[in-house]
Design an enzyme around this catalytic site. Sequence first.
Site, mmCIF file in Angstrom:
data_model
loop_
_atom_site.group_PDB
_atom_site.id
_atom_site.type_symbol
_atom_site.label_atom_id
_atom_site.label_comp_id
_atom_site.label_asym_id
_atom_site.label_seq_id
_atom_site.Cartn_x
_atom_site.Cartn_y
_atom_site.Cartn_z
ATOM 1 C CB THR A 51 32.485 34.874 38.160
ATOM 2 O OG1 THR A 51 31.254 35.472 38.460
ATOM 3 C CG2 THR A 51 32.385 33.380 38.333
ATOM 4 C CD GLU B 146 37.456 43.869 38.279
ATOM 5 O OE1 GLU B 146 36.765 43.255 37.453
ATOM 6 O OE2 GLU B 146 36.977 44.431 39.282
ATOM 7 C CB SER C 258 28.704 51.920 31.130
ATOM 8 O OG SER C 258 30.022 51.976 31.631
#
Length: 471
Positions: A247, A336, A471
């Site tokens: 986001t 990322e 995770s």
Amino acid sequence: MSQKAASSVLQAAARILSPASSARPLSSSASVASSAAAPSKAQRFTLEPAGQKFPHGFLATGLHCGIKKDPAKLDLGIIISDRPCSAAAMFTKNAFQAAPVTVSKEVLEKGHGLARGIVVNSGCANAVTGTQGLKDARAMSDKLDSFLAASSSSSATGTLVMSTGVIGQTLPIDKILGGITASTATLGSTYSAWSDAAKAFMTTDTFPKLRTRAFELGGKEVRIVGIDKGAGMIHPNMGPPGQLHATLLGMIATDAAVSPTALQSALTYAVDRSFNSISVDGDMSTNDTIVALANGASGGREVGTEQETPEEYRKFRDELTSFAAELAQLIVRDGEGATKFVTVQVNGSPSYEGAHKIASTISTSSLVKTALSGEDANWGRILCAVGYSQPDFAIDPTKVSVSFIPTDGSPELKLLINGEPEKVDEVRASEILKMEDLEIRVELGLGEESATYWTCDLSHEYISINADYRS
């Protein structure tokens, strides 16, 4: 200001921080050597504490309230003003708008464009959480409102809410409400306080995205501070309240005096040319929100709309646009898995909207982005993206030119001129693509308008990060 002139302002924003400034530069002219000694993104792009001027009348803090498992990671941020503020916002157009988006719209509508605080949590998006999510977002807003009402001579309240993190999970609301209570003891106006607030915005971000600026407006120095976050699920398309619509979150606070109507108009203009002009992966979030607060603590004359105070309005709008572009570029820098920072410049268009659509299409092409990651000069993929972009005019392939523009000041590498391919120097192309920063320039030859987009490459690391995000 014409769209062509506005584009020049935005291009200059990428160079706004020089090596001599108090913050680290936003661009690097050559590739960073792949070695253990290479400085990290956090080392290069985190704001330096020395010499920063934060706007008068605002307090901020960040703390760990228990949303994130690691107690060293801050997950709750608070920003308040000591007086009522003009407030404006831009929200995601995703059909599954998160609860905090809905609640923040309600706050703005109820307050008629006035607010006093922002509460943000990271680690849980509070999106697709039904009636419980709305109840929790309202509880966050009401909790900070109760503090504002009790701690000030002004009865004005109004707290905007932002959340970021995993979609589909409800908030640990008791921990958050307890954190809001605890935060009131650590509020401050120092670099440390603002830095903690910026850290509380972070999810997969590798550094806190905090910037400041001071400029003269109406004969007074005004100050501005901005925080944003984002590294993945980044392809914003935000609009003002009232439109149908990991986001991107951002806040900008200033001690300039700006009317609510003028602030919303300026923010809409600025976001269209900054946060709505970046892409990491092409995914629009359920939570994308940019909020602006202006409390007038600088003591200057109030800026009205462009019709009411044209000179002051344009000055403020253009400073806000440049500042927003600076913040938006930090998100692409921190994309990322990103190893490249790419400016996509489309010139010679009959309309800004068409140029923007073409630049967006290039920036989101997986084939273009993977070629950039592999440092492969496969420029046919760029032309392919231009061709299927479907702008609001007909593209003439015989007038299109494409170049790679290096950022070290060396000559551009022409790939296509007026629809005719050049004999490309592959060695030179490889040199340019090895740079961390580069520009893809498309000339349409059809008009005077232009648009700029900022994007990054798509690497193996992006897949690794998002394959096990929960995770």
